[in-house]
Write a protein that holds these residues in place. Structure first.
Motif, PDB file in Angstrom:
ATOM      1  N   GLU A   8     -11.904  -2.880   0.347  1.00  0.00           N
ATOM      2  CA  GLU A   8     -10.879  -1.887   0.663  1.00  0.00           C
ATOM      3  C   GLU A   8     -11.424  -0.500   0.342  1.00  0.00           C
ATOM      4  N   GLY A  40      -6.187  -3.005   2.980  1.00  0.00           N
ATOM      5  CA  GLY A  40      -5.842  -4.294   2.401  1.00  0.00           C
ATOM      6  C   GLY A  40      -6.212  -5.452   3.290  1.00  0.00           C
ATOM      7  N   LEU A  45       1.589  -2.152  -6.936  1.00  0.00           N
ATOM      8  CA  LEU A  45       0.723  -1.260  -6.165  1.00  0.00           C
ATOM      9  C   LEU A  45      -0.658  -1.216  -6.820  1.00  0.00           C
ATOM     10  N   ASP A  86      -4.521   5.061   4.988  1.00  0.00           N
ATOM     11  CA  ASP A  86      -4.422   4.201   3.808  1.00  0.00           C
ATOM     12  C   ASP A  86      -3.387   3.102   3.986  1.00  0.00           C
ATOM     13  N   SER A  87      -2.378   3.326   4.808  1.00  0.00           N
ATOM     14  CA  SER A  87      -1.353   2.296   5.033  1.00  0.00           C
ATOM     15  C   SER A  87      -1.908   1.083   5.773  1.00  0.00           C
ATOM     16  N   THR A 145       0.837  -1.202   0.000  1.00  0.00           N
ATOM     17  CA  THR A 145       0.000   0.000   0.000  1.00  0.00           C
ATOM     18  C   THR A 145       0.871   1.250   0.000  1.00  0.00           C
ATOM     19  N   VAL A 165      -3.146   3.506  -4.058  1.00  0.00           N
ATOM     20  CA  VAL A 165      -1.944   4.020  -3.398  1.00  0.00           C
ATOM     21  C   VAL A 165      -1.714   5.471  -3.809  1.00  0.00           C
ATOM     22  N   SER A 208      -7.176  -2.896  -5.371  1.00  0.00           N
ATOM     23  CA  SER A 208      -7.017  -3.295  -3.975  1.00  0.00           C
ATOM     24  C   SER A 208      -5.630  -3.875  -3.747  1.00  0.00           C
ATOM     25  N   GLN A 209      -5.261  -3.941  -2.470  1.00  0.00           N
ATOM     26  CA  GLN A 209      -4.006  -4.575  -2.089  1.00  0.00           C
ATOM     27  C   GLN A 209      -3.996  -6.036  -2.510  1.00  0.00           C
TER      28      GLN A 209
END
Length: 323
Positions: free
Chosen positions: A225, A235, A100, A231-232, A78, A104, A125-126
């Motif tokens: 997500e 996922g 990514l 944001d980190s 992410t 991101v 998405s992650q």
């Protein structure tokens, strides 16, 4: 396969010596006054790449044998893990490819490119990025460096926990950002192995907290997500999760989920009172304290995990916006 132990964390610390910074633990006067007990900030946001992720990435890549290194490494991220992998790979002379998703932020994408890694943007998405990374690893023999569910990654993150307990042996409670669980599992393993009485608090956001949903379900589950200031912490945890779900379940004392307004408030407090520019995920521990979610008993440590925030987003939040 044997469970991770405290010994693994000490081996990781030896392996990454010289590749990562020993970050400061500083007393927060404002939070200490508010809670009535000493509150310390573990400033991992001052790590070389701006987040704790460099510890796990460095340990995982340094543990590869020469033949594995020659085939390069690949990961999905992410943002912060990809940046850490790119940096660690450059330090160790290894080619890196980072997948990514389109979620991101641009600043994190560019930071990874600037470190010399090949960047591939796929999906929404992650999980989409993770699937693409796994496929490349299978097709080309590159070493897959997962963002959290990996023994060496967890052990590397756990070195942060060793530092906390060495810097403040009397610590009573530790607040740790919780997403895929690599940071939480590693830090909590260090703390609980040395002093089981230390209370561990996992902090996440309300929007798309996959570990929380998986703990409730008793198995890994997929969650949508969603966009979030943290944001980190987005996922999934992987439907074939091998390590972090079980470790989090065993080592977690309390779990707190924050609305976006609280995360924004944590970011503002960090800037206005602590003179820290933090991304949302790095401010969730501060936010949890401001919301009164933790009943303080003694010295509290907040893991301040990252600072890699988009400048325009940060300015909006500081000026009163929530997202």
């Amino acid at each position: 396969m044997s469970a991770l132990s405290l010994h693994d964390l000490y081996i990781a610390r030896q392996r990454i010596q010289g590749l990562v910074r020993h970050t400061p633990l500083e007393l927060s006067a404002s939070l200490s006054r508010r809670l009535g007990v000493p509150v310390y900030l573990k400033l991992e946001a001052l790590q070389t790449t701006g987040s704790f992720k460099l510890r796990g990435a460095s340990n995982a890549i340094a543990a590869l044998d020469p033949q594995q290194r020659s085939r390069g490494v690949v990961t999905a991220s992410t943002g912060n893990h990809g940046r850490a992998v790119a940096h660690a790979a450059a330090q160790l002379g290894v080619k890196a490819t980072v997948f990514l998703s389109h979620l991101v932020p641009d600043n994190k994408v560019q930071a990874i490119r600037d470190l010399g890694a090949q960047v591939c943007i796929v999906g929404q998405s992650q999980d989409d990025a993770q699937h693409a990374a796994q496929q490349l690893a299978e097709d080309h023999g590159a070493a897959l460096i997962p963002p959290f569910d990996h023994r060496h990654v967890i052990a590397g993150q756990g070195t942060l926990g060793l530092e906390i307990i060495e810097q403040l042996p009397e610590v009573d409670q530790v607040l740790i950002p919780l997403s895929g669980g690599g940071l939480f599992a590693g830090v909590a393993l260090a703390l609980k192995s040395i002093n089981p009485a230390i209370s561990t608090h996992g902090i996440s956001m309300q929007r798309g907290a996959a570990m929380h949903a998986s703990l409730q379900a008793g198995c890994p589950v997929e969650v949508e997500e969603l966009t979030t200031l943290a944001d980190s912490l987005g996922g999934g945890i992987g439907l074939d999760n091998q390590h972090t779900l079980a470790m989090t379940r065993r080592l977690l004392d309390h779990l707190h989920l924050l609305p976006e307004a609280s995360i924004a408030n944590g970011m503002r407090h960090a800037y206005q009172q602590e003179r820290l520019v933090l991304e949302g995920a790095g401010a969730v521990g501060i936010a949890a304290l401001l919301d009164g979610l933790v009943a303080p008993r003694g010295p509290v440590v907040v893991v301040v995990s990252g600072r890699n925030v988009d400048s325009a987003q940060h300015q909006r939040v500081i000026n009163g916006g929530d997202a």
